[in-house]
Design a protein around this motif. Structure first.
Motif, mmCIF file in Angstrom:
data_model
loop_
_atom_site.group_PDB
_atom_site.id
_atom_site.type_symbol
_atom_site.label_atom_id
_atom_site.label_comp_id
_atom_site.label_asym_id
_atom_site.label_seq_id
_atom_site.Cartn_x
_atom_site.Cartn_y
_atom_site.Cartn_z
ATOM 1 N N ILE A 46 -3.125 3.502 3.014
ATOM 2 C CA ILE A 46 -3.260 2.112 2.600
ATOM 3 C C ILE A 46 -4.242 1.447 3.552
ATOM 4 O O ILE A 46 -4.184 1.651 4.767
ATOM 5 C CB ILE A 46 -1.909 1.369 2.565
ATOM 6 C CG1 ILE A 46 -2.085 -0.029 1.976
ATOM 7 C CG2 ILE A 46 -1.228 1.333 3.921
ATOM 8 C CD1 ILE A 46 -0.794 -0.693 1.549
ATOM 9 N N ALA A 47 -5.169 0.679 2.964
ATOM 10 C CA ALA A 47 -6.248 0.077 3.745
ATOM 11 C C ALA A 47 -6.318 -1.418 3.483
ATOM 12 O O ALA A 47 -6.063 -1.889 2.371
ATOM 13 C CB ALA A 47 -7.580 0.733 3.379
ATOM 14 N N LEU A 48 -6.677 -2.160 4.515
ATOM 15 C CA LEU A 48 -7.024 -3.572 4.405
ATOM 16 C C LEU A 48 -8.527 -3.646 4.665
ATOM 17 O O LEU A 48 -8.991 -3.307 5.759
ATOM 18 C CB LEU A 48 -6.253 -4.402 5.429
ATOM 19 C CG LEU A 48 -6.368 -5.922 5.304
ATOM 20 C CD1 LEU A 48 -5.728 -6.406 3.998
ATOM 21 C CD2 LEU A 48 -5.713 -6.604 6.495
ATOM 22 N N LYS A 49 -9.287 -4.060 3.628
ATOM 23 C CA LYS A 49 -10.744 -3.960 3.702
ATOM 24 C C LYS A 49 -11.380 -5.310 3.415
ATOM 25 O O LYS A 49 -10.910 -6.070 2.563
ATOM 26 C CB LYS A 49 -11.259 -2.920 2.707
ATOM 27 C CG LYS A 49 -10.563 -1.577 2.803
ATOM 28 C CD LYS A 49 -11.202 -0.516 1.961
ATOM 29 C CE LYS A 49 -12.427 0.037 2.645
ATOM 30 N NZ LYS A 49 -12.944 1.223 1.936
ATOM 31 N N TYR B 87 -9.331 17.436 5.509
ATOM 32 C CA TYR B 87 -10.190 17.051 4.398
ATOM 33 C C TYR B 87 -9.291 16.580 3.255
ATOM 34 O O TYR B 87 -8.502 17.375 2.720
ATOM 35 C CB TYR B 87 -11.043 18.239 3.932
ATOM 36 C CG TYR B 87 -11.804 18.917 5.054
ATOM 37 C CD1 TYR B 87 -13.128 18.584 5.331
ATOM 38 C CD2 TYR B 87 -11.179 19.891 5.841
ATOM 39 C CE1 TYR B 87 -13.820 19.207 6.363
ATOM 40 C CE2 TYR B 87 -11.861 20.516 6.874
ATOM 41 C CZ TYR B 87 -13.187 20.174 7.128
ATOM 42 O OH TYR B 87 -13.859 20.788 8.161
ATOM 43 N N GLY B 88 -9.391 15.304 2.898
ATOM 44 C CA GLY B 88 -8.496 14.740 1.894
ATOM 45 C C GLY B 88 -9.230 14.268 0.660
ATOM 46 O O GLY B 88 -10.369 13.781 0.722
ATOM 47 N N LEU B 89 -8.589 14.398 -0.494
ATOM 48 C CA LEU B 89 -9.076 13.855 -1.760
ATOM 49 C C LEU B 89 -7.953 13.027 -2.356
ATOM 50 O O LEU B 89 -6.863 13.545 -2.639
ATOM 51 C CB LEU B 89 -9.470 14.971 -2.721
ATOM 52 C CG LEU B 89 -10.033 14.528 -4.077
ATOM 53 C CD1 LEU B 89 -11.334 13.750 -3.909
ATOM 54 C CD2 LEU B 89 -10.241 15.722 -4.996
ATOM 55 N N LEU B 90 -8.192 11.710 -2.535
ATOM 56 C CA LEU B 90 -7.152 10.792 -2.966
ATOM 57 C C LEU B 90 -7.640 9.944 -4.134
ATOM 58 O O LEU B 90 -8.847 9.718 -4.309
ATOM 59 C CB LEU B 90 -6.724 9.859 -1.818
ATOM 60 C CG LEU B 90 -6.180 10.494 -0.551
ATOM 61 C CD1 LEU B 90 -7.301 10.744 0.464
ATOM 62 C CD2 LEU B 90 -5.110 9.630 0.088
ATOM 63 N N ALA B 91 -6.691 9.453 -4.924
ATOM 64 C CA ALA B 91 -6.960 8.485 -5.983
ATOM 65 C C ALA B 91 -6.218 7.204 -5.643
ATOM 66 O O ALA B 91 -5.092 7.242 -5.148
ATOM 67 C CB ALA B 91 -6.502 9.024 -7.333
ATOM 68 N N GLY B 92 -6.842 6.057 -5.905
ATOM 69 C CA GLY B 92 -6.207 4.803 -5.530
ATOM 70 C C GLY B 92 -6.718 3.625 -6.329
ATOM 71 O O GLY B 92 -7.499 3.781 -7.283
ATOM 72 N N ILE B 93 -6.270 2.443 -5.931
ATOM 73 C CA ILE B 93 -6.682 1.200 -6.563
ATOM 74 C C ILE B 93 -7.038 0.192 -5.482
ATOM 75 O O ILE B 93 -6.568 0.300 -4.352
ATOM 76 C CB ILE B 93 -5.583 0.623 -7.490
ATOM 77 C CG1 ILE B 93 -4.289 0.369 -6.713
ATOM 78 C CG2 ILE B 93 -5.341 1.527 -8.686
ATOM 79 C CD1 ILE B 93 -3.192 -0.290 -7.545
ATOM 80 N N THR B 94 -7.880 -0.786 -5.840
ATOM 81 C CA THR B 94 -8.221 -1.881 -4.946
ATOM 82 C C THR B 94 -7.813 -3.196 -5.595
ATOM 83 O O THR B 94 -8.195 -3.477 -6.737
ATOM 84 C CB THR B 94 -9.725 -1.905 -4.634
ATOM 85 O OG1 THR B 94 -10.083 -0.700 -3.936
ATOM 86 C CG2 THR B 94 -10.085 -3.103 -3.768
ATOM 87 N N ILE B 95 -7.017 -3.984 -4.850
ATOM 88 C CA ILE B 95 -6.513 -5.268 -5.348
ATOM 89 C C ILE B 95 -7.059 -6.378 -4.450
ATOM 90 O O ILE B 95 -6.877 -6.325 -3.230
ATOM 91 C CB ILE B 95 -4.976 -5.291 -5.335
ATOM 92 C CG1 ILE B 95 -4.419 -4.138 -6.183
ATOM 93 C CG2 ILE B 95 -4.442 -6.632 -5.840
ATOM 94 C CD1 ILE B 95 -2.920 -3.940 -6.028
ATOM 95 N N ALA C 253 -5.962 -1.749 -0.470
ATOM 96 C CA ALA C 253 -6.302 -0.557 -1.253
ATOM 97 C C ALA C 253 -5.347 0.591 -0.933
ATOM 98 O O ALA C 253 -5.571 1.336 0.028
ATOM 99 C CB ALA C 253 -7.741 -0.150 -0.970
ATOM 100 N N PRO C 254 -4.270 0.772 -1.719
ATOM 101 C CA PRO C 254 -3.385 1.934 -1.545
ATOM 102 C C PRO C 254 -3.931 3.147 -2.304
ATOM 103 O O PRO C 254 -4.610 3.001 -3.326
ATOM 104 C CB PRO C 254 -2.072 1.454 -2.150
ATOM 105 C CG PRO C 254 -2.485 0.456 -3.199
ATOM 106 C CD PRO C 254 -3.748 -0.193 -2.697
ATOM 107 N N SER C 255 -3.609 4.344 -1.819
ATOM 108 C CA SER C 255 -4.067 5.564 -2.491
ATOM 109 C C SER C 255 -3.128 6.721 -2.165
ATOM 110 O O SER C 255 -2.367 6.678 -1.204
ATOM 111 C CB SER C 255 -5.501 5.901 -2.086
ATOM 112 O OG SER C 255 -5.599 6.069 -0.691
ATOM 113 N N PHE C 256 -3.232 7.780 -2.978
ATOM 114 C CA PHE C 256 -2.369 8.957 -2.834
ATOM 115 C C PHE C 256 -3.140 10.181 -3.288
ATOM 116 O O PHE C 256 -3.952 10.111 -4.214
ATOM 117 C CB PHE C 256 -1.101 8.803 -3.684
ATOM 118 C CG PHE C 256 -0.204 10.005 -3.675
ATOM 119 C CD1 PHE C 256 0.706 10.196 -2.651
ATOM 120 C CD2 PHE C 256 -0.290 10.954 -4.670
ATOM 121 C CE1 PHE C 256 1.532 11.311 -2.633
ATOM 122 C CE2 PHE C 256 0.530 12.082 -4.664
ATOM 123 C CZ PHE C 256 1.439 12.255 -3.633
ATOM 124 N N GLY C 257 -2.917 11.327 -2.624
ATOM 125 C CA GLY C 257 -3.611 12.534 -3.052
ATOM 126 C C GLY C 257 -3.222 13.749 -2.251
ATOM 127 O O GLY C 257 -2.094 13.872 -1.777
#
Length: 366
Positions: free
Chosen positions: A156-159, A105-113, A126-130
């Protein structure tokens, strides 16, 4: 301690972004996922079996009066991500054990570019870390890959998405999720899951366009950093730990609101050095040292998001009496600028793909 500090960083980040001049338009996205592959850093522990899961993402869109760093990145949104993985079908190829890997179970904060954007179609990164909670560890069922319940996670996601109307989007994508405990408990090979998903996004208030202002953020181009941190590396198959203190002195050149280039000296003090007569108690794998100090030179970029920066450096040892033939290292982490001259930092030292220790401390800047 590491888990609590991580969630403090996440809270600071959320407070920071709430004051980052973003409009109150937002969206929520739900994506069921299935794994394409899963693997550990240690090739001995070859894995098989599917991973099922889902992500729930809250996007706070940065489209009205964005800060300078947001404009420079053409930032689309700042995100809070809940990630669930069902690991019941995962087994080791050799000596498989039923339900050896507990759910995560993960909780992360990130940004979408945004990478590509048309009227009804978009492609984003969309990279994120948590932080992430793993259900099973070495200390619960001798799982050799996960050493602690509380872990650090990066994704990191490609969406991509297609807008059906002003409120609804169909979304899809591929991402890779990594989690490990940064060496606070050993063994710590870490888990990597590559997943694909198809989901839906609901836009509470889709913006018709960006509102750009003439506001200018001023930054200092040249600065010198002096910092310190302290952390603990786990003892193999034990809940004990070996403490280290890290010192840093370096120069930082700010290229823009987002990017900086820095170089400096890393010195690490060992509170416990390697003793062959106490191998199990003092062995630290690639970080095992016969002397109290190791010293390296490193260079790399900083990625700034307002007062928060992600740090990356690659270094070469100029002094290291190591048990193994280790010549290079790299560091990564975060720093949060509390004042013009003082920052809080979390910094991890890594040899190849193996975490040494995670240190928490401060940086003073001139």
């Amino acid at each position: 301690m590491a888990g609590r500090f991580l969630f403090i960083i996440l809270i600071i980040f959320c407070i920071h972004i709430s004051h980052a001049n973003a409009q109150n338009n937002s969206s929520i996205e739900f994506t069921p996922q299935v794994s394409l592959t899963r693997f550990s850093a240690n090739p001995i522990n070859k894995l098989m079996g599917p991973v099922y899961g889902a992500e729930l993402v809250y996007h706070k869109h940065a489209t009205d009066n964005p800060a300078a760093w947001m404009r420079e990145l053409n930032l689309k949104s700042i995100d809070v991500i809940f990630n669930y993985k069902n690991m019941s079908g995962v087994k080791r190829f050799y000596q498989p054990v039923e339900k050896e890997f507990g759910d995560s179970y993960g909780l992360l904060a990130g940004i979408t570019i945004p990478l590509i954007s048309f009227d009804h179609f978009y492609l984003d990164v969309a990279p994120s870390f948590g932080g992430l909670y793993a259900g099973e560890t070495w200390y619960t069922n001798e799982n050799p890959i996960i050493g602690a319940h509380l872990n650090f996670a990066s994704r990191i996601a490609l969406k991509t998405g297609i807008a059906l109307n002003n409120k609804m989007d169909i979304t899809g994508g591929i991402d890779i999720l990594h989690y490990s405990n940064a060496g606070t408990r050993v063994p710590n090979n870490g888990m990597n899951v590559v997943s694909a998903g198809l989901g839906i996004k609901y836009n509470f208030n889709r913006s018709a366009g960006d509102t750009i202002t003439n506001k200018t953020d001023i930054f200092k181009k040249h600065q010198f950093d002096l910092g310190a941190n302290i952390g603990r590396r786990g003892v193999y198959e034990s809940k004990d730990g070996l403490y280290k203190t890290g010192l840093y002195a370096g120069y930082n050149y700010r290229l823009s609101h987002v990017w900086a280039l820095s170089t400096g000296i890393d010195a690490v003090y060992y509170h416990t050095i390697y003793d062959p007569d106490r191998n199990l108690e003092t062995y630290q794998s690639n970080a095992s040292s016969f002397k109290r100090w190791r010293v390296g030179l490193a260079v790399g970029p900083d990625f700034w998001m307002g007062n928060l920066a992600a740090m990356f450096k690659y270094g070469y040892y100029i002094y290291y009496d190591s048990l193994k033939p280790v010549k290079t290292y790299w560091t990564t982490g975060f720093k949060y600028k509390a004042t013009n001259w003082f920052s809080l930092q979390a910094k991890i030292y890594v040899h190849k793909t193996e975490a040494d220790y995670l240190g928490f401390g401060f940086l003073m800047t001139r």
